[in-house]
Design a protein around this motif. Structure first.
Motif, short mmCIF file in Angstrom:
data_model
loop_
_atom_site.label_atom_id
_atom_site.label_comp_id
_atom_site.label_asym_id
_atom_site.label_seq_id
_atom_site.Cartn_x
_atom_site.Cartn_y
_atom_site.Cartn_z
N THR A 22 1.01 -0.78 -0.07
CA THR A 22 -0.04 -0.02 0.15
C THR A 22 0.39 1.66 -0.03
O THR A 22 2.04 1.32 0.50
N ILE A 23 0.24 2.80 -0.32
CA ILE A 23 1.05 3.64 -0.36
C ILE A 23 0.06 4.17 0.24
O ILE A 23 -1.06 4.56 -0.82
N THR A 57 -4.54 1.37 -8.55
CA THR A 57 -5.04 1.77 -7.12
C THR A 57 -5.93 1.17 -7.10
O THR A 57 -7.57 1.45 -7.38
N LEU A 85 8.09 1.12 3.98
CA LEU A 85 6.72 2.52 3.72
C LEU A 85 5.44 1.66 3.23
O LEU A 85 4.38 1.82 3.47
N PHE A 86 5.48 0.48 3.02
CA PHE A 86 4.68 -0.08 2.37
C PHE A 86 4.71 -1.50 1.71
O PHE A 86 4.59 -2.07 1.23
N LEU A 99 10.22 4.78 -6.52
CA LEU A 99 9.25 4.07 -7.24
C LEU A 99 9.15 3.45 -8.89
O LEU A 99 10.73 4.38 -9.05
N LEU A 123 6.17 10.36 1.00
CA LEU A 123 5.34 8.76 0.45
C LEU A 123 4.84 8.90 2.09
O LEU A 123 5.88 8.82 3.66
N LYS A 128 2.68 3.64 5.95
CA LYS A 128 0.71 3.34 6.90
C LYS A 128 0.62 3.53 7.98
O LYS A 128 1.66 3.24 8.92
#
Length: 576
Positions: A316-317, A358, A443-444, A510, A573, A576
């Motif tokens: 997830t982002i 997404t 982060l994800f 990314l 970013l 989560k």
């Protein structure tokens, strides 16, 4: 309740097809491990052997003796006449040999000449023999017939011959046995039903029905140990030298008799009584069909939802699940491979992330994989242009990913990574979950992607990491299953750039474009492997790198060359 019933001296097994061949060998092996009682069923009759052949054991000499006898009786022997008598003598000899081997092992054996597709005679004869040996507690259904032909050449008689021996034979035997007294049911199925095989559509159908029957019977009779064994080809019986050679050419292993018979014994041991289906044998690899000359195009539609793809919760982002680019590539690869079975993914060029997918309110109701053949060479390779797109309710097209995919018939040998460096410099001291819990990769990347175990060494030019991807369930993989291409491991390999960027520049990235990637071997899971991330160049907005996935000896499983990543400042970013 799981049945864990031990075979004992009082066990009484009905063994269809048990007088000869592989089923007989399995029965003998079982008797050697646990002498009990066996009722062997077969269509062949045991006939008294003529006096003139009793000392004749070699095939050629036996046929000569038969021919001489026919001539002495004033006959004009034909090859068919001689072969018929020869087969009768050999058949009786083999059955007698089976009975003797079981008796020598301490077991008891009776042979009944009966066709399992004849329910009346079967029931009468089984009732008679069970009064002598005791009630039946086990069934080994090994009877079967072959009538291999391409489907357009098969007759209804061919189908009935193959189908009835397996399916009707099982029904008839079960009707003769008290289900409450049945402790073991072993069905000899085939990998043909599991994988399919050219010319054996009827055989595949019959065997797959046996396999499904095992699951169904187990549900209704949990006290009984039920298993369908999907056997591969044996080094005996129906596998002739010509067929053995054909199997070898297709990379199909055959089962040695000693190994296979022991596996049957194992399946009857309580420790193995957990599954109602097992596969013992190599996949039946099909010869690739001709490619043809016409360049074709295909469209594959898929409705993707978060519920069907649980792994997305681990990617997830800013709080929204995002499809990993490697999963998009995997859909492209699998789609191309399904078009041409027998051809395998080798390389991907110009893989581009155009607009990510997404899983939030912007998710389209449907996504489309477009596949266009651009060049092919029969028996060698085929190349495709692939795109993943979706359409808005207003009809506007969004392109999400694109690439050029190449499949080949014969994979090249995996190269060796000459620059491999597995020395440990102890600069990065974090290990395992430390990378993911408020660490460089927090982060994800959730649990499905958290499999970098340690960094062996790091420099301004390179990072080498040890990884071990623990396989997630098929239900978690959802619409993106692991096949030849493993999207989860490929995504995992790119995390090494995150570690390098964070260590030297406190930045993240990314994916942008995978210029060129290749796969030579399936990357193993549940065991360690290594990823070497080579930094070709780095700017404020991007990086160009190579990812090499290899083993401890340097053999390359897969590699991505010239990958382009877009660099983002850490603050852009959200965690989560």
């Amino acid at each position: 309740m799981t049945a864990t019933v031990q075979v004992s001296p009082s066990s009484v097994f009905v063994v269809s097809g048990g007088g000869k061949g592989i089923t007989a060998q399995c029965t003998i092996k079982l008797a050697q491990h646990q002498p009990c009682k066996f009722i062997l069923l077969g269509r062949s009759e045991i006939t008294p052997e003529p006096e003139y052949t009793r000392d004749c054991l070699e095939d050629a000499a036996l046929k000569k003796r038969i021919m001489e006898k026919l001539i002495s009786q004033g006959e004009k022997p034909t090859p068919m006449m001689v072969q018929k008598i020869f087969n009768q003598i050999n058949s009786s000899r083999e059955i007698q040999k089976t009975l003797a081997a079981i008796e020598a092992a301490g077991g008891t054996a009776e042979y009944i000449s009966v066709d399992v597709t004849d329910p009346v005679k079967l029931k009468t004869k089984l009732q008679e023999i069970s009064q002598k040996l005791g009630h039946i507690t086990g069934i080994i259904h090994g009877a079967g017939n072959l009538a291999d032909k391409l489907i357009e050449k098969k007759t209804s008689e061919d189908f009935e011959k193959v189908y009835t021996a397996k399916v009707q034979g099982l029904e008839n035997i079960l009707s003769c046995v008290n289900p409450q007294q049945l402790q073991h049911l072993v069905l000899f199925s085939s990998v043909t039903g599991f994988y399919g095989n050219i010319g054996q559509s009827d055989y595949a159908i019959a065997n797959e029905i046996l396999t499904k029957s095992a699951h169904l019977i187990k549900q209704h009779h949990p006290h009984c140990h039920v298993v369908a064994i999907n056997w591969g080809g044996w080094d005996s019986g129906m596998v002739t030298p010509q067929l053995k050679k054909a199997f070898a050419e297709r990379g199909i292993d055959i089962i040695p008799v000693e190994v296979g018979t022991q596996m049957l014994v194992n399946e009857l041991h309580p420790a193995y009584q957990n599954h109602s289906q097992v596969v013992i044998g190599s996949p039946m690899k099909l010869s690739p069909p001709p490619l043809g000359t016409e360049l074709r195009s295909y469209r594959i539609r898929r409705r993707m939802t978060l519920a069907e793809n649980p792994f997305l919760h681990d990617h997830t982002i800013a709080g929204s699940p995002v499809l990993p680019a490697t999963c998009a590539k995997s859909w492209m690869v699998n789609g191309c491979e399904e078009i041409y079975p027998g051809y395998r993914y080798l390389s991907c060029k110009e893989f581009k992330v155009l607009k990510g997918i997404t899983f939030n309110s912007t998710l389209a109701n449907e996504h489309i994989l477009e596949i266009q053949e651009i060049t092919k060479n029969d028996g060698d390779f085929v190349e495709f242009q692939t795109k993943i797109l979706s359409k808005t309710p207003e009809g506007r097209t969004h392109y999400h990913f694109s690439s050029l995919i190449k499949l080949v018939k014969n994979m090249p040998e995996a190269p060796i990574y000459e620059a491999m460096d597995l020395r440990e410099d102890h600069i990065v001291t974090k290990t395992g979950k430390d990378f993911y819990q408020n660490g460089d990769l927090s982060l994800f990347h959730g649990p499905a992607f958290q499999e970098i175990t340690r960094v062996l060494n790091i420099s301004p030019e390179k990072l080498t990491a040890e990884c071990c991807w623990q396989e997630i369930t098929a239900q978690q993989q959802g619409q993106f299953p692991v096949k030849w291409h493993n999207p989860y491991i490929i995504d995992l390999s790119t995390q090494t750039l995150w570690l390098w960027l964070n260590h030297f520049h406190q930045e993240v990235c990314l994916p942008g474009q995978l210029t060129y990637s290749e796969q030579f071997l399936a990357v193993p899971f549940n065991v360690p492997f290594y990823v070497s991330c080579e930094i070709n160049s780095k700017t404020d907005t991007g990086a160009n790198v190579n990812f090499i996935i290899h083993n401890c000896e340097g053999k390359i499983y897969s590699r991505i060359l010239g990958a382009k990543a877009v660099i983002w400042p850490m603050k852009m970013l959200n965690k989560k």
